[in-house]
Design an enzyme around this catalytic site. Structure first.
Site, PDB file in Angstrom:
ATOM      1  N   ASP A  18     -34.356  60.694   8.521  1.00 45.56           N
ATOM      2  CA  ASP A  18     -34.201  59.694   7.464  1.00 45.56           C
ATOM      3  C   ASP A  18     -33.639  60.293   6.175  1.00 45.56           C
ATOM      4  O   ASP A  18     -34.058  61.360   5.741  1.00 45.56           O
ATOM      5  CB  ASP A  18     -35.559  59.055   7.129  1.00 45.56           C
ATOM      6  CG  ASP A  18     -36.052  58.180   8.255  1.00 45.56           C
ATOM      7  OD1 ASP A  18     -35.511  58.278   9.377  1.00 45.56           O
ATOM      8  OD2 ASP A  18     -36.980  57.391   8.018  1.00 45.56           O
ATOM      9  N   ASP A  36     -34.979  52.188  17.679  1.00 42.97           N
ATOM     10  CA  ASP A  36     -35.498  53.411  17.062  1.00 42.97           C
ATOM     11  C   ASP A  36     -36.496  54.113  17.992  1.00 42.97           C
ATOM     12  O   ASP A  36     -37.542  53.555  18.316  1.00 42.97           O
ATOM     13  CB  ASP A  36     -36.179  52.984  15.742  1.00 42.97           C
ATOM     14  CG  ASP A  36     -36.463  54.133  14.827  1.00 42.97           C
ATOM     15  OD1 ASP A  36     -36.248  55.288  15.230  1.00 42.97           O
ATOM     16  OD2 ASP A  36     -36.904  53.876  13.693  1.00 42.97           O
TER      17      ASP A  36
HETATM   18  C1  GAL Z   1     -37.555  55.509  11.138  1.00 44.01           C
HETATM   19  C2  GAL Z   1     -36.093  55.197  10.968  1.00 44.01           C
HETATM   20  C3  GAL Z   1     -35.946  54.453   9.664  1.00 44.01           C
HETATM   21  C4  GAL Z   1     -36.746  53.173   9.734  1.00 44.01           C
HETATM   22  C5  GAL Z   1     -38.199  53.457  10.103  1.00 44.01           C
HETATM   23  C6  GAL Z   1     -38.982  52.194  10.387  1.00 44.01           C
HETATM   24  O1  GAL Z   1     -37.744  56.247  12.276  1.00 44.01           O
HETATM   25  O2  GAL Z   1     -35.349  56.383  10.976  1.00 44.01           O
HETATM   26  O3  GAL Z   1     -34.588  54.207   9.397  1.00 44.01           O
HETATM   27  O4  GAL Z   1     -36.165  52.325  10.674  1.00 44.01           O
HETATM   28  O5  GAL Z   1     -38.291  54.303  11.216  1.00 44.01           O
HETATM   29  O6  GAL Z   1     -40.312  52.435  10.731  1.00 44.01           O
END
Ligand code: GAL
Length: 760
Positions: free
Chosen positions: A577, A513
């Site tokens: 998200d 990520d």
């Molecule tokens: C976001 C991601 C989510 C989750 C989250 C965790 O950026 O898109 O799916 O993984 O971080 O902090």
């Protein structure tokens, strides 16, 4: 906790519907030197004075902040002159609260202070007195925890005398921002005075439903009284058939709820498509009303046959010479016995559990004849193991911790999820990955620089073994940046070392990520800068003697669907998200139309995880806010898109409706089809959408989506799915043949609902 695209994204906010009486008094307000607009029932807090830094003296109402800059409260401070600043800062909102505000309510005991959302953590004060806190600061005993998305909805007891009526009041907000955008960023904060009836929470979305053998559903609704006064009145109910526009039944009962208590009420309703219940509470004293509506869930998936049946993907890709764990998906009355013909050497099958394990053979394609039997009969099917470099030959299916537990995930929760996946029959339909998202990492690396699990994850290898023993795959999460989106340790500078640790623990899937890596790129970043960290980790994973599926999470930047595979990825997120509302499903899933032609085996566009069942992102769990029809659309669309199917819900509290939604093998087969095609949108007109997915063997899956909020019917031209003569039609959700048709077909679809058909 910020991703670069959250910076740019326009947030969709849910409108809070509060039945407040309006009051005419002119509301005098001020924020710093500027005035704040007022609506009839709210004092809007559009501006605040702002300073970076941290000093507890800044909470005092009389502190002189006249030298502070005035910012608006709906945009990150970084976009208002504080570019690049992370860390502590304070907002001070000045507001004159007129005493006439009190006459706007029949119960002048609470002041509601709605501070929207604050990135990342806040501690808020009214006139120097603390009124609430969300998330935690690095200086707190347990350290920093981001709660950037959580609503800040604080209530103040007016009997404490904290409000300075008709004078300047100061709401001082101490903020800590971990990375990226910071401070207020969402909808406009406001003050309001609740009515007594606003304490009555008719949370229809939280109702529980149990399906009865006679085809009806038993609904339990918790009616909560959030205020320290008795609530007394009449609760009226009305059941409507939305398809026919008729009221089916209505009723009323008197209820009394003690202060801060709740009452569980039960009803038995009819259950089929298009049944809606409306609740209306009338307060006995004021006559004011509180209302709620919900669409009743209905199950389309027929029960499984007691005879043995094999399910799941017909293909599995794995790298030669690497460890393999695979659970055969099958249903039928227990006990089931498994056998396999032509299982390649190096692999063994446990006849009772159906778990195949061992080492993947040399490169090549191996057809294995799987067989399952029970007292009622047996079933066979060919399953092909493709030993080679291509992984994820069908879209990954499983569970991920994020949408349920957020940063509170733990080893115990993960093990429990795995066990429930098996016990409730999800693994028997092909759900086989258990993926830990953010929040597992220890605050510091070990002396030799290795990443280690935090106190909630004492032994990663043991966890990996636990999952593999059950034939499940083990997924993990990291960021190419110094920190993850949740502020935990990332892999920057330790890519190869981390890949080696994952391999040692038995990891089969990595979600990577972008998060804080944005700080290592120029603004705007180049394509090469976007690819570099993924290329690096892709190579590091490839050096391991394991088959690790690489999932890219950089929110669809730089058309990742065109290059994700070139850096070793098999899955890539396409958007920001997802959240559990219809607008979000449109912005993620329905927005995929231009990109589905890039989908192929081992190249999956990921519109994010599923938002059905009990969700919470680390807060209290609550049911998905999608209606039952929206959930049918969500699962139908993700199946048509050949999207990864990753459950995001709390599995132990899985309800009957959600279980039926997730265990329809004909719907899953559309997703897992070996051709690996993404559906194309063939029609987008008059609030109707038709998506068509080519299936192996020449059949087609057709999704008809009613994007309007009304129950409607329409005719679909068979030319849309390439048929002009006669064709056979099957309803995938109901697993029912609809007969031989020609030309047009007529469909009746509820608002935001879907029909999922298979044409042969
Ligand atoms: C976001 C991601 C989510 C989750 C989250 C965790 O950026 O898109 O799916 O993984 O971080 O902090």
């Amino acid at each position: 906790m910020q991703t670069p695209n959250r910076y740019m994204r326009d947030y969709t906010t849910l409108t809070l519907r509060l039945g407040f009486a309006s009051f005419a008094a002119a509301l005098l307000t001020q924020a710093g030197a500027a005035s704040t607009p007022a609506t009839a029932d709210r004092l809007m807090l559009s501006q605040a004075r702002f300073s970076t830094g941290d000093d507890m003296a800044w909470r005092a109402p009389d502190f002189d902040d006249s030298g502070w800059k005035v910012l608006n409260t709906t945009q990150y401070y970084q976009t208002q002159g504080f570019e690049g600043y992370n860390g502590y800062s304070w907002y001070r909102i000045h507001v004159v609260i007129p005493s006439s505000f009190k006459s706007s309510t029949d119960w002048p005991e609470r002041l509601r202070i709605y501070l929207s959302a604050i990135d990342d953590a806040d501690e808020s004060y009214l006139n120097g007195v603390r009124i609430g806190k969300t998330g935690s600061m690095p200086s707190d005993p347990h350290g920093y925890e981001s709660r950037w998305e959580a609503p800040r909805d604080y209530a103040v007891d007016l009997r404490t005398g904290i409000v300075r009526w008709d004078r300047d009041n100061v709401i001082a907000v101490r903020v800590y921002d971990g990375a990226g955008g910071g401070g207020f960023y969402k909808d406009m904060p406001y003050l309001t005075m609740p009515q007594r009836v606003d304490g009555l929470q008719l949370d229809a979305g939280q109702a529980r439903h149990h399906f009865l053998a006679d085809g009806r559903v038993q609904t339990t609704l918790n009616v909560r009284n959030n205020f320290p006064v008795v609530q007394r009145g009449v609760l009226q109910t009305e059941v409507r058939d939305v398809a026919k526009g008729r009221v089916l039944q209505s009723g009323a009962r008197s209820i009394t709820i003690a202060p801060e208590k709740s009452l569980a009420l039960h009803w038995t309703w009819p259950t089929r498509l298009g049944i809606q219940v409306r609740y209306r509470f009338v307060d006995a004293i004021s006559g004011r009303v509180a209302t709620a509506t919900h669409d009743l869930p209905y199950r389309l998936t027929p029960p499984d046959a007691p005879t043995p049946t094999l399910h799941g993907a017909r293909l599995l890709g794995a790298r030669p010479g690497t460890p393999l764990h695979y659970r055969i998906a099958a249903t039928g009355r227990a006990p089931l016995h498994f056998s396999a013909q032509s299982l390649p050497q190096g692999l063994t099958l446990n006849a009772d559990s159906g778990v195949i394990s061992g080492t993947t053979p040399n490169a090549g394609s191996y057809d294995v004849q799987l067989r399952v039997r029970n007292a009622l009969g047996d079933a066979t099917r060919v399953w092909t193991l493709v030993a080679g470099e291509q992984l994820a030959l069908t879209p990954p299916m499983g569970w991920n911790s994020w949408n349920a537990y957020g940063l509170n995930v733990s080893d115990a929760l993960v093990r429990n999820a795995a066990q429930v996946l098996i016990d409730k029959g999800l693994a028997a339909k092909g759900w086989n990955s258990i993926n830990i998202d953010d929040g597992w990492e220890a605050p510091a690396r070990s002396a030799n620089g290795e990443i280690v699990g935090n106190a909630r994850f004492p032994d990663m290898t043991a966890l990996g073994n636990f999952l593999h023993d059950r034939g499940l795959r083990f997924g993990i999460y990291s960021s190419p940046g110094a920190t993850t989106c949740g502020g935990y340790l990332g892999s920057l500078g330790h890519e190869l070392q981390d890949a080696a640790s994952y391999a040692r623990w038995g990891v089969d899937y990595l979600k990577y990520d972008l998060c804080s890596y944005a700080a290592n790129m120029s603004k705007p970043p180049t394509l090469e800068e976007h690819q570099r960290p993924y290329h690096l980790m892709g190579e590091a994973l490839h050096k391991q003697a394991r088959s690790i599926v690489f999932s890219l999470c950089q929110y669809g930047e730089q058309q990742v669907w065109t290059w994700g595979a070139s850096v070793g990825g098999s899955v890539w997120r396409m958007t920001g998200d997802i959240s559990d509302n219809w607008i979000s499903v449109q912005e993620t899933g329905f927005a995929q139309a231009p990109h589905t032609r890039f989908v192929a085996p081992g190249r999956w566009n990921d519109p994010d995880m599923l938002v059905v069942g009990q969700l919470g992102w680390g807060d209290a769990l609550r049911p998905s806010r999608l209606t039952p029809d929206e959930q049918y659309s969500h699962i139908s669309l993700w199946s048509l898109l050949a999207a990864p199917l990753l459950l995001g819900n709390d599995l132990p509290s899985l309800d009957e409706f959600t279980l039926s939604l997730l265990t329809n093998h004909e719907v899953i087969d559309i997703n897992q089809d070996a051709l690996g095609m993404g559906a194309q949108r063939k029609l987008n007109q008059d609030d109707w959408q038709v998506w068509v997915k080519e299936l192996e063997g020449g059949a087609k899956a057709v999704g008809v989506f009613n994007m309007s909020s009304r129950f409607r019917s329409t005719q679909i031209q068979s030319g849309l799915f390439g048929r002009d003569g006669q064709f056979q039609l099957r309803d995938a959700w109901r697993q029912k043949d609809l007969g031989v048709k020609s030309k047009n077909i007529t469909v009746n679809v509820p608002g935001h609902g879907a029909m999922l058909l298979v044409v042969k």
